[in-house]
Write a protein that holds these residues in place. Structure first.
Motif, PDB file in Angstrom:
ATOM      1  N   VAL A  82      30.433 -18.492  25.549  1.00  0.00           N
ATOM      2  CA  VAL A  82      30.442 -17.047  25.774  1.00  0.00           C
ATOM      3  C   VAL A  82      31.873 -16.554  25.615  1.00  0.00           C
ATOM      4  O   VAL A  82      32.793 -17.094  26.229  1.00  0.00           O
ATOM      5  CB  VAL A  82      29.911 -16.704  27.182  1.00  0.00           C
ATOM      6  CG1 VAL A  82      30.021 -15.210  27.446  1.00  0.00           C
ATOM      7  CG2 VAL A  82      28.486 -17.176  27.339  1.00  0.00           C
ATOM      8  N   ASN A  83      32.050 -15.540  24.788  1.00  0.00           N
ATOM      9  CA  ASN A  83      33.361 -14.925  24.607  1.00  0.00           C
ATOM     10  C   ASN A  83      33.462 -13.791  25.621  1.00  0.00           C
ATOM     11  O   ASN A  83      32.974 -12.687  25.392  1.00  0.00           O
ATOM     12  CB  ASN A  83      33.507 -14.414  23.173  1.00  0.00           C
ATOM     13  CG  ASN A  83      34.867 -13.837  22.898  1.00  0.00           C
ATOM     14  OD1 ASN A  83      35.592 -13.464  23.818  1.00  0.00           O
ATOM     15  ND2 ASN A  83      35.219 -13.761  21.619  1.00  0.00           N
ATOM     16  N   ALA A  84      34.110 -14.063  26.745  1.00  0.00           N
ATOM     17  CA  ALA A  84      34.184 -13.102  27.841  1.00  0.00           C
ATOM     18  C   ALA A  84      34.888 -11.817  27.421  1.00  0.00           C
ATOM     19  O   ALA A  84      34.499 -10.723  27.847  1.00  0.00           O
ATOM     20  CB  ALA A  84      34.895 -13.730  29.035  1.00  0.00           C
ATOM     21  N   GLU A  85      35.894 -11.919  26.586  1.00  0.00           N
ATOM     22  CA  GLU A  85      36.617 -10.720  26.141  1.00  0.00           C
ATOM     23  C   GLU A  85      35.711  -9.819  25.309  1.00  0.00           C
ATOM     24  O   GLU A  85      35.707  -8.595  25.478  1.00  0.00           O
ATOM     25  CB  GLU A  85      37.854 -11.123  25.331  1.00  0.00           C
ATOM     26  CG  GLU A  85      38.733  -9.944  24.965  1.00  0.00           C
ATOM     27  CD  GLU A  85      40.022 -10.365  24.278  1.00  0.00           C
ATOM     28  OE1 GLU A  85      40.619  -9.492  23.626  1.00  0.00           O
ATOM     29  OE2 GLU A  85      40.409 -11.524  24.377  1.00  0.00           O
ATOM     30  N   VAL A  87      32.418  -9.671  25.465  1.00  0.00           N
ATOM     31  CA  VAL A  87      31.423  -9.106  26.367  1.00  0.00           C
ATOM     32  C   VAL A  87      32.033  -7.931  27.136  1.00  0.00           C
ATOM     33  O   VAL A  87      31.425  -6.856  27.254  1.00  0.00           O
ATOM     34  CB  VAL A  87      30.872 -10.177  27.337  1.00  0.00           C
ATOM     35  CG1 VAL A  87      29.996  -9.535  28.410  1.00  0.00           C
ATOM     36  CG2 VAL A  87      30.096 -11.231  26.585  1.00  0.00           C
ATOM     37  N   ALA A  88      33.243  -8.107  27.633  1.00  0.00           N
ATOM     38  CA  ALA A  88      33.913  -7.039  28.384  1.00  0.00           C
ATOM     39  C   ALA A  88      34.142  -5.817  27.501  1.00  0.00           C
ATOM     40  O   ALA A  88      33.930  -4.683  27.940  1.00  0.00           O
ATOM     41  CB  ALA A  88      35.234  -7.551  28.944  1.00  0.00           C
ATOM     42  N   ASN A  89      34.570  -6.022  26.281  1.00  0.00           N
ATOM     43  CA  ASN A  89      34.794  -4.896  25.359  1.00  0.00           C
ATOM     44  C   ASN A  89      33.503  -4.138  25.076  1.00  0.00           C
ATOM     45  O   ASN A  89      33.491  -2.905  25.030  1.00  0.00           O
ATOM     46  CB  ASN A  89      35.432  -5.375  24.059  1.00  0.00           C
ATOM     47  CG  ASN A  89      36.890  -5.732  24.223  1.00  0.00           C
ATOM     48  OD1 ASN A  89      37.574  -5.230  25.113  1.00  0.00           O
ATOM     49  ND2 ASN A  89      37.375  -6.626  23.369  1.00  0.00           N
ATOM     50  N   LYS A  90      32.424  -4.856  24.892  1.00  0.00           N
ATOM     51  CA  LYS A  90      31.130  -4.204  24.644  1.00  0.00           C
ATOM     52  C   LYS A  90      30.665  -3.418  25.870  1.00  0.00           C
ATOM     53  O   LYS A  90      30.106  -2.329  25.746  1.00  0.00           O
ATOM     54  CB  LYS A  90      30.062  -5.230  24.241  1.00  0.00           C
ATOM     55  CG  LYS A  90      30.302  -5.873  22.902  1.00  0.00           C
ATOM     56  CD  LYS A  90      30.159  -4.871  21.785  1.00  0.00           C
ATOM     57  CE  LYS A  90      30.335  -5.565  20.444  1.00  0.00           C
ATOM     58  NZ  LYS A  90      30.186  -4.669  19.325  1.00  0.00           N
ATOM     59  N   LEU A  91      30.908  -3.951  27.066  1.00  0.00           N
ATOM     60  CA  LEU A  91      30.554  -3.226  28.287  1.00  0.00           C
ATOM     61  C   LEU A  91      31.357  -1.934  28.406  1.00  0.00           C
ATOM     62  O   LEU A  91      30.827  -0.889  28.781  1.00  0.00           O
ATOM     63  CB  LEU A  91      30.778  -4.105  29.517  1.00  0.00           C
ATOM     64  CG  LEU A  91      29.739  -5.186  29.770  1.00  0.00           C
ATOM     65  CD1 LEU A  91      30.197  -6.107  30.890  1.00  0.00           C
ATOM     66  CD2 LEU A  91      28.394  -4.578  30.106  1.00  0.00           C
ATOM     67  N   ILE A  92      32.627  -2.010  28.071  1.00  0.00           N
ATOM     68  CA  ILE A  92      33.470  -0.816  28.114  1.00  0.00           C
ATOM     69  C   ILE A  92      33.000   0.208  27.091  1.00  0.00           C
ATOM     70  O   ILE A  92      32.924   1.409  27.383  1.00  0.00           O
ATOM     71  CB  ILE A  92      34.952  -1.185  27.884  1.00  0.00           C
ATOM     72  CG1 ILE A  92      35.471  -1.990  29.088  1.00  0.00           C
ATOM     73  CG2 ILE A  92      35.810   0.052  27.660  1.00  0.00           C
ATOM     74  CD1 ILE A  92      36.814  -2.644  28.862  1.00  0.00           C
ATOM     75  N   GLN A  93      32.649  -0.238  25.887  1.00  0.00           N
ATOM     76  CA  GLN A  93      32.138   0.681  24.861  1.00  0.00           C
ATOM     77  C   GLN A  93      30.846   1.354  25.323  1.00  0.00           C
ATOM     78  O   GLN A  93      30.658   2.546  25.132  1.00  0.00           O
ATOM     79  CB  GLN A  93      31.880  -0.081  23.552  1.00  0.00           C
ATOM     80  CG  GLN A  93      33.125  -0.472  22.815  1.00  0.00           C
ATOM     81  CD  GLN A  93      32.796  -1.312  21.577  1.00  0.00           C
ATOM     82  OE1 GLN A  93      31.636  -1.607  21.305  1.00  0.00           O
ATOM     83  NE2 GLN A  93      33.831  -1.683  20.838  1.00  0.00           N
ATOM     84  N   THR A  94      29.962   0.588  25.942  1.00  0.00           N
ATOM     85  CA  THR A  94      28.697   1.135  26.421  1.00  0.00           C
ATOM     86  C   THR A  94      28.943   2.164  27.525  1.00  0.00           C
ATOM     87  O   THR A  94      28.352   3.243  27.529  1.00  0.00           O
ATOM     88  CB  THR A  94      27.796   0.012  26.944  1.00  0.00           C
ATOM     89  OG1 THR A  94      27.564  -0.927  25.894  1.00  0.00           O
ATOM     90  CG2 THR A  94      26.452   0.555  27.429  1.00  0.00           C
ATOM     91  N   GLU A  95      29.841   1.837  28.454  1.00  0.00           N
ATOM     92  CA  GLU A  95      30.171   2.762  29.543  1.00  0.00           C
ATOM     93  C   GLU A  95      30.772   4.049  28.992  1.00  0.00           C
ATOM     94  O   GLU A  95      30.433   5.148  29.429  1.00  0.00           O
ATOM     95  CB  GLU A  95      31.132   2.093  30.522  1.00  0.00           C
ATOM     96  CG  GLU A  95      31.449   2.927  31.733  1.00  0.00           C
ATOM     97  CD  GLU A  95      30.249   3.184  32.617  1.00  0.00           C
ATOM     98  OE1 GLU A  95      30.257   4.203  33.336  1.00  0.00           O
ATOM     99  OE2 GLU A  95      29.291   2.391  32.606  1.00  0.00           O
ATOM    100  N   THR A  96      31.635   3.907  28.003  1.00  0.00           N
ATOM    101  CA  THR A  96      32.256   5.091  27.370  1.00  0.00           C
ATOM    102  C   THR A  96      31.194   5.937  26.673  1.00  0.00           C
ATOM    103  O   THR A  96      31.231   7.165  26.752  1.00  0.00           O
ATOM    104  CB  THR A  96      33.333   4.651  26.362  1.00  0.00           C
ATOM    105  OG1 THR A  96      34.294   3.841  27.031  1.00  0.00           O
ATOM    106  CG2 THR A  96      34.018   5.834  25.726  1.00  0.00           C
TER     107      THR A  96
END
Length: 101
Positions: A82-85, A87-96
């Motif tokens: 799992v590429n944690a970075e 995943v985190a970037n995608k979560l931030i994009q979704t939140e935005t």
């Protein structure tokens, strides 16, 4: 007892009992009246686009079964990382996307 038209018979009977049925002419026959209350449906551009997209999605044929099987095997073998970075970037994009900021 004839049950084929039971609902219509009940409606007709109730209309006749209440006197609120269709207007009648001098001969006692029903007189057709135009319906003043008509229903109308208006679709917005978004709903029209949604219908188009739904039709396109239903017509598309995407076969990801090979990739899915590969991922399942990698997870089972412990090779999937799992590429944690990412995943985190995608979560931030979704939140935005949802907050509009």
């Amino acid at each position: 007892m004839d049950i084929k038209n039971i609902n219509q018979n009940l409606v007709n009977g109730r209309l006749n009992e209440s006197g609120n049925g269709a207007p009648k002419n001098a001969g006692g026959q029903n007189v057709a009246q135009p319906n003043a209350n008509t229903d109308r449906v208006t679709l917005t551009d978004v709903s029209t686009q949604m219908q188009t997209l739904e039709k396109q999605a239903a017509a598309s044929t995407v076969d990801n079964s090979a990739k899915i099987e590969e991922l399942k095997a990698a997870i089972q073998d412990g090779r999937y990382q799992v590429n944690a970075e990412s995943v985190a970037n995608k979560l931030i994009q979704t939140e935005t996307l949802f907050t509009g900021s």
